[in-house]
Scaffold this active site. Structure first.
Site, PDB file in Angstrom:
ATOM      1  N   SER A 122       0.815  -1.205   0.000  1.00  0.00           N
ATOM      2  CA  SER A 122       0.000   0.000   0.000  1.00  0.00           C
ATOM      3  C   SER A 122       0.859   1.271   0.000  1.00  0.00           C
ATOM      4  CB  SER A 122      -0.979  -0.001   1.162  1.00  0.00           C
ATOM      5  OG  SER A 122      -0.295   0.206   2.354  1.00  0.00           O
ATOM      6  N   LYS A 135      -6.411   4.185   8.504  1.00  0.00           N
ATOM      7  CA  LYS A 135      -5.440   5.056   7.851  1.00  0.00           C
ATOM      8  C   LYS A 135      -5.946   6.499   7.810  1.00  0.00           C
ATOM      9  CE  LYS A 135      -3.279   1.583   4.952  1.00  0.00           C
ATOM     10  NZ  LYS A 135      -3.208   1.001   3.616  1.00  0.00           N
TER      11      LYS A 135
END
Ligand code: ADP
Length: 768
Positions: free
Chosen positions: A665, A708
């Site tokens: 990611s 996140k």
């Protein structure tokens, strides 16, 4: 005249003789005729008509006459006087002829009729009394009453008397009538006595059985009395006795009871204070303190359960919903356990404490079993008793602590199990959690099965990565995403602050903590997904206030923003916040870690060299691959700079490498950082991004978006790029977070670069 041989009959003159018509026919060969006169002779031993010899018969007989032949198969012979048999012949057709002379009685004294009547009555009474012991006794009473002489009584009693043929014949041979009656009388009395002894013997046998019953009844009584005594003086109850009682009352399954009794017997034999007795004692202590009884199934009111969950925890709407579903299913299926839930999330997000709350909502006991750092199978399943210092495993120990067979058991930090040469603890856990097997879970120490099927298991973990997949497959994952600042404030107000006051013992009016202070603590003094740090800070404030209240004799302390730093004795975490100005080659990334979301800066640098790529920071293999992809992609994006790449080395660094980041990611962040470096275009750190990138430049979806984004918000990020395919996940993100961030979806890496005004030479990524 017919001769009738008879065996074992008392032949007495002047009495009635009852015999079966059939046996008369057998012994004489003719049918009986009423009024027929007979001579009765006694046989010495039982013989059939065909085998009868002259010498088989006694020499004194008795005259008689058939008075009745009835249809019931019986006939009556009235006996007359005695007779001497002088000549007796048995012919070949078995007929008998005799010559007989009357034999007179002698009467030594004249019979006293009055006396004889008394004797007769007494004898009859004795017979009736004796007969009354038997069921048929009442029938004899009327029958005996009709008899008019002792001789008649004797004749009637004849079949029941024990006496031998010679005894009987001797009575017939007695010439003195008085003596004959005396003998008869004696014979009957003797028989009654003998029968009595016989019956007594039989009764004695019966009593033996009764004794057994009595014995068990007595034992029960003793047990009961012993228990009463034990209850009165518990201090005097010996260990052995205590275990005996405990085993009796525990309701163990047959295997467990057998094993426990075996160990108890060993303890009895060993006596106390021997080396062996200690471990026997420990074993019995353990198994008897477990609950072996099945707990009653309770129907849980869903509204009540919801109320309890809401009372204990703010927010966590989805988690609570899922728990209520589970409760509803359990109600329907009348089961005490349902699917195994796995709570996954950052530390301090309430995973463990909600387990406790579930137990309260279900009205069941709560027990927590820590699995962090467990590396030995025996810690789960126990050590075999042959080892010195053997112990039961953590699961059974938890059951013992709970004291019931259906607790809510939280298996904490299941992701921290590790493997070692001492077997795989995860495989032991698999057995614990498998509904097919856990009803006979056998701990090595106990060595007998225990039913775990009523235990409601809840597991917790920070991350799914390290959980072996067979274990993960058994469980249903529920995510705890962490809290937004507003949620944290709510939790602090409703739960953390009141609890902290209570813990320290100060009253709410003695310490004022304003909303502004809470906000500052959340934003400047914590950097976390959960509320553990917040809780610690609040606890610290309460302790400091307690000192101030006492030392300065104050009634109330108000926490002021300026003093917060002193109170908490720590630096604000400003350096964890993103700066405004950026440098070329450094980009803010968003990562998911076991501690929740985090931001990370990816730094890149070019130095003179030979096209080498160096990567530093704590990285996994996945991360290394991502960097290779990123470098290739950037080379393709800037075809004219091939010389630059050849003559320089590239250094890529992931600072704050202490938390292992998830690799792919970081893909778009890496590409952006390198592009920024190559094109010398600085990007503000207030822009952050997450997304996997493929070699053709497309942006692929990632996991952990809510965590996140919360991390981005915490760090003061203003703008984030996320993969377009993750836009759906925004549903799970709190509105407050969405409001604080500008969120831009990205399909291609060039979308990101374009938006950031990083010039690209080959936006279509064609090979040239
Ligand atoms: P975890 O098991 O996820 O690490 P804990 O259950 O130990 O977290 O929670 C840490 C502390 O935070 C506990 O005191 C708990 O009561 C509190 N807490 C966490 N989430 C909430 C919430 N939603 N509402 C109230 N208190 C919470």
């Amino acid at each position: 005249m017919t001769v009738l041989p008879l065996y074992n009959v008392i032949l007495v003159p002047e009495s009635n003789l009852y015999i079966q018509t059939d046996s008369y026919k057998r012994m004489t060969g003719v049918d009986p005729q009423v009024q027929e006169r007979l001579i009765l002779v006694a046989e010495k031993e039982k013989k059939s008509r065909e085998n009868l010899k002259e010498e088989d018969l006694y020499p004194i007989g008795l005259a008689g006459i058939i008075t009745e032949v009835n249809s019931n198969g019986y006939m009556v012979i009235r006996t007359k006087k005695r007779a001497d048999i002088t000549d007796l012949t048995i012919f070949s057709d078995h007929t008998i002829s005799v010559t007989a002379n009357k034999r007179e009685d002698i009467e030594s004294e004249p019979v006293d009729e009055e006396e004889e009547r008394k004797r007769l009555d007494k004898l009859k009474k004795a017979i009736v009394e004796y007969a009354s012991r038997f069921q048929w006794g009442s029938l004899t009473r009327t029958y005996i009453a009709q008899l008019s002489s002792i001789s008649e009584v004797a004749a009637v009693m004849s079949p029941w008397l024990y006496n031998s043929p010679i005894d009987r014949y001797e009575i017939l041979a007695e010439d003195d009538k008085n003596k004959r009656i005396d003998r008869l009388e004696k014979m009957i009395y003797e028989n009654i006595e003998m029968s009595k002894i016989g019956t007594e013997a039989a009764t004695a046998q019966e009593e033996d059985y009764q004794k057994i019953y009595r014995e068990s009844a007595l034992k029960k009584q003793i047990q009961y009395m012993q228990k009463e005594l034990d209850d009165m003086h518990p201090e005097n109850v010996s260990d052995v006795r205590r275990f005996e009682i405990a085993i009796d009352e525990a309701g163990m399954n047959p295997e467990a009871e057998k094993e426990a009794r075996k160990v108890l017997n060993r303890l009895k034999q060993e006596g106390q204070n021997t080396p062996e007795s200690g471990s026997l004692y420990d074993y019995l202590d353990f198994v008897t303190s477990l609950s072996w009884k099945k707990e009653e199934q309770k129907n849980i009111d869903l509204d009540e359960a919801q109320k309890v969950l809401d009372e204990d925890h703010s927010g966590l709407k989805k988690v609570k919903e899922r728990i209520i579903q589970q409760v509803a299913v359990m109600n329907f299926k009348q089961q005490q356990s349902g699917s195994i839930l796995l709570f996954v999330g950052a530390p301090g997000t309430g995973k463990t404490s909600i387990g406790k709350s579930i137990a309260r909502a279900l009205g069941r006991k709560y027990v927590r079993v820590a699995l962090g750092g467990v590396r030995d199978e025996a810690e789960i399943r126990g050590h075999r008793r042959t080892y010195i210092g053997a112990m039961a495993g953590r699961i059974m120990d938890g059951i013992r602590k709970a004291g019931v067979s259906n607790p809510v058991m939280v298996l904490d930090e299941i992701d921290k199990l590790s493997n070692s040469y001492n077997g795989d603890p995860a495989s032991a856990l698999l057995e614990v959690l498998d509904p097919e097997q856990n009803n006979t879970f056998t701990d090595h120490y106990m060595n007998v099965p225990y039913n775990l099927s009523d235990v409601m298991f809840i597991c917790t973990a920070n991350s799914l990565d390290t959980i072996p997949s067979p274990l993960l497959n058994r469980m249903e994952v529920i995510q705890f995403q962490g809290y937004t600042p507003i949620e944290k404030k709510q939790i602090a107000r409703d739960h953390l602050i009141p609890k902290a006051y209570e813990k320290v013992g100060i009253k709410p009016e003695q310490l004022v903590i304003s909303d502004e202070i809470i906000d500052t603590i959340i934003s400047d003094y914590t950097m976390e997904g959960g509320v553990r740090g917040l809780k610690k800070r609040i606890d610290t404030l309460c302790r400091v206030a307690a000192v101030e209240l006492q030392r300065n004799h104050k009634d109330c302390v108000t926490v002021e923003k300026e003093k917060l730093r002193d109170y908490l004795d720590m630096h604000p975490m400003h350096n964890n916040k993103v700066k405004e100005k950026g440098k070329a080659g450094i980009i803010t990334g968003l990562a998911w870690t076991a501690a929740g979301g985090a931001i990370l800066y990816i730094e890149t640098l070019m130095t003179k060299g030979k096209g080498k790529v160096t990567v530093t920071g704590q990285l996994g293999d996945v991360m290394k691959e991502s960097t290779q992809i990123a470098v290739s992609l950037v080379k393709a994006l800037y075809p004219s700079k091939s010389e630059l790449f050849e003559k320089n080395d590239i250094h890529i660094h992931f600072p704050d490498g202490s938390t292992p980041k998830d690799g792919p990611s970081a893909g778009i962040t890496l590409v952006t950082a390198l592009s920024s470096l190559v094109s010398d275009t600085p990007v503000t750190p207030q822009v952050a991004m997450t997304g996997e990138v493929s070699l053709n430049g497309s942006v692929n979806p990632i996991g952990g978006l809510p965590e996140k984004l919360m991390a981005a918000q915490r760090a003061g990020v203003k703008h984030v790029f996320i993969p377009e395919e993750n836009m759906d996940d925004l549903r799970d993100v709190a509105q407050e977070v969405k409001d604080a961030l500008e969120i831009t979806p990205a399909k291609e890496i060039t979308d990101v670069l374009g938006a950031l005004k990083i010039p690209v030479e080959n936006p279509k990524l064609k090979n040239e």
